[in-house]
Design a protein around this motif. Sequence first.
Motif, PDB file in Angstrom:
ATOM      1  N   ARG A  38      -7.947   1.031   4.322  1.00 40.23           N
ATOM      2  CA  ARG A  38      -7.374  -0.285   4.608  1.00 40.23           C
ATOM      3  C   ARG A  38      -6.862  -0.375   6.041  1.00 40.23           C
ATOM      4  O   ARG A  38      -7.110  -1.353   6.745  1.00 40.23           O
ATOM      5  CB  ARG A  38      -6.202  -0.579   3.665  1.00 40.23           C
ATOM      6  N   ILE A  39      -6.156   0.669   6.490  1.00 38.98           N
ATOM      7  CA  ILE A  39      -5.463   0.569   7.775  1.00 38.98           C
ATOM      8  C   ILE A  39      -6.428   0.596   8.954  1.00 38.98           C
ATOM      9  O   ILE A  39      -6.147  -0.002  10.002  1.00 38.98           O
ATOM     10  CB  ILE A  39      -4.404   1.691   7.932  1.00 38.98           C
TER      11      ILE A  39
ATOM     12  N   ALA B  28      -5.448 -10.221   9.820  1.00 40.42           N
ATOM     13  CA  ALA B  28      -5.750  -8.862   9.351  1.00 40.42           C
ATOM     14  C   ALA B  28      -5.433  -8.692   7.870  1.00 40.42           C
ATOM     15  O   ALA B  28      -6.182  -8.048   7.130  1.00 40.42           O
ATOM     16  CB  ALA B  28      -4.968  -7.844  10.181  1.00 40.42           C
ATOM     17  N   VAL B  29      -4.316  -9.280   7.407  1.00 36.59           N
ATOM     18  CA  VAL B  29      -3.942  -9.169   5.990  1.00 36.59           C
ATOM     19  C   VAL B  29      -4.983  -9.808   5.090  1.00 36.59           C
ATOM     20  O   VAL B  29      -5.389  -9.232   4.074  1.00 36.59           O
ATOM     21  CB  VAL B  29      -2.554  -9.812   5.751  1.00 36.59           C
ATOM     22  N   LEU B  30      -5.428 -10.996   5.424  1.00 39.37           N
ATOM     23  CA  LEU B  30      -6.391 -11.710   4.577  1.00 39.37           C
ATOM     24  C   LEU B  30      -7.699 -10.934   4.423  1.00 39.37           C
ATOM     25  O   LEU B  30      -8.327 -10.969   3.363  1.00 39.37           O
ATOM     26  CB  LEU B  30      -6.672 -13.099   5.155  1.00 39.37           C
ATOM     27  N   PHE B  31      -8.109 -10.235   5.459  1.00 39.72           N
ATOM     28  CA  PHE B  31      -9.371  -9.496   5.405  1.00 39.72           C
ATOM     29  C   PHE B  31      -9.253  -8.156   4.690  1.00 39.72           C
ATOM     30  O   PHE B  31     -10.241  -7.647   4.155  1.00 39.72           O
ATOM     31  CB  PHE B  31      -9.915  -9.275   6.823  1.00 39.72           C
ATOM     32  N   THR B  32      -8.066  -7.568   4.663  1.00 41.68           N
ATOM     33  CA  THR B  32      -7.938  -6.190   4.152  1.00 41.68           C
ATOM     34  C   THR B  32      -7.011  -6.051   2.950  1.00 41.68           C
ATOM     35  O   THR B  32      -6.794  -4.942   2.477  1.00 41.68           O
ATOM     36  CB  THR B  32      -7.414  -5.260   5.269  1.00 41.68           C
ATOM     37  N   TYR B  33      -6.485  -7.159   2.409  1.00 43.39           N
ATOM     38  CA  TYR B  33      -5.481  -7.053   1.351  1.00 43.39           C
ATOM     39  C   TYR B  33      -5.961  -6.307   0.101  1.00 43.39           C
ATOM     40  O   TYR B  33      -5.189  -5.521  -0.474  1.00 43.39           O
ATOM     41  CB  TYR B  33      -4.965  -8.440   0.945  1.00 43.39           C
TER      42      TYR B  33
ATOM     43  N   TYR C 274      -6.204 -10.012  -5.026  1.00 44.51           N
ATOM     44  CA  TYR C 274      -5.297 -10.603  -4.053  1.00 44.51           C
ATOM     45  C   TYR C 274      -3.915 -10.862  -4.641  1.00 44.51           C
ATOM     46  O   TYR C 274      -3.145 -11.641  -4.101  1.00 44.51           O
ATOM     47  CB  TYR C 274      -5.885 -11.908  -3.495  1.00 44.51           C
ATOM     48  N   ARG C 275      -3.608 -10.170  -5.743  1.00 50.04           N
ATOM     49  CA  ARG C 275      -2.290 -10.336  -6.354  1.00 50.04           C
ATOM     50  C   ARG C 275      -1.205  -9.794  -5.414  1.00 50.04           C
ATOM     51  O   ARG C 275      -1.257  -8.656  -4.957  1.00 50.04           O
ATOM     52  CB  ARG C 275      -2.240  -9.598  -7.682  1.00 50.04           C
ATOM     53  N   GLY C 276      -0.206 -10.621  -5.110  1.00 49.18           N
ATOM     54  CA  GLY C 276       0.851 -10.225  -4.186  1.00 49.18           C
ATOM     55  C   GLY C 276       0.564 -10.569  -2.736  1.00 49.18           C
ATOM     56  O   GLY C 276       1.344 -10.221  -1.853  1.00 49.18           O
TER      57      GLY C 276
END
Length: 344
Positions: free
Chosen positions: A89-90, A133-138, A189-191
């Motif tokens: 993810r990172i 970045a969050v939307l692509f890797t959540y 995508y929960r949370g």
Amino acid sequence: MVEKVLYETTQQQEEGVIESIPLFARELIAGGVAGGVAKTTVAPLERLKILFQTRSEFHNIGLLASFRRIAKTEGLPGFYRGNGASVARIVPYAALHYMAYEQYRRQINYHFPAMGNGPVVDLVAGSLSGGTAVLFTYPLDLVRTKLAYQVVDTPKLNVKGSMISEQAFKGIGDCFAKTYREAGVRGLYRGVAPSLYGIFPYAGLKFYFYEEMKSHVPDDYKKNIIVKLACGSVAGLLGQTFTYPLDVVRRQMQVQRLRASNSSVKGTFGTFLMIVQKEGWKQLFSGLSINYLKAVPSVAIGFTVYDVMKAYLRVPSRDKAIVEVSTNKRELQTSTLSSSQSAS
């Protein structure tokens, strides 16, 4: 002499290959490497932080006792449980975050020159890049949390007398598959809501504090890497302190379905109220001390590796990059105008 010529030729060829890579791709590579190295270095503390946030049995035993428990029940691999998903993810997250930040910053400078190059631009660019970045890797963050949440205890016997394991997931792929079968894309995508609530101010404040602190550093020390690392570490700590409760809410939402005691799944505000009512407001800051311990080396390593990679990949300074973007756009506009005039 021949060896020197060959070395210089090889070096020139290497420079040519690197400079042929688009700027955004070089920024992606630099950010991804920095994120992966930093995250792996602090993985044991990240595992403990998640357990502090989500498991009540870890709340009162302290940091050293938690280390001993993981070492006794799971051994060294236990400290890196979920790190594969975390790095998976990172790397894209850090790559997108750094690259998007640089791109947003350039576009803001180009389209809104009146805003200047001050910390406000960093606040806006940092917030937008963090959300991107969050939307692509959540989904990878969700899987990482679920894997880290699992704690290996002494095997138990079922009714028939055979050994059973309480682990819900066997690995990254298994966790993805089971989560998707259970709740579809929505489950992956929960949370994400509290993640976005948290990342917009955190990412923005991190860059804002960093640039604001650097502006007060004497010119003779601004290029000193130690000074940059110190500014980045403090900026990261300040940003995390303001937004940490949302991180706790996010972790709790991600593991709700793994808890047998939960008959219903709650939203962001419902989870926030549940934590305060059942565990007290202090739980909203559970694991914050561990987060501080991991944030300093993480940010320090991240900034150092990113700077080294940018130098190796010959990423130009921001001011020079802005000039290049402006020049390229003017050339493109001139070319388009000339083509249209020729056609007419």
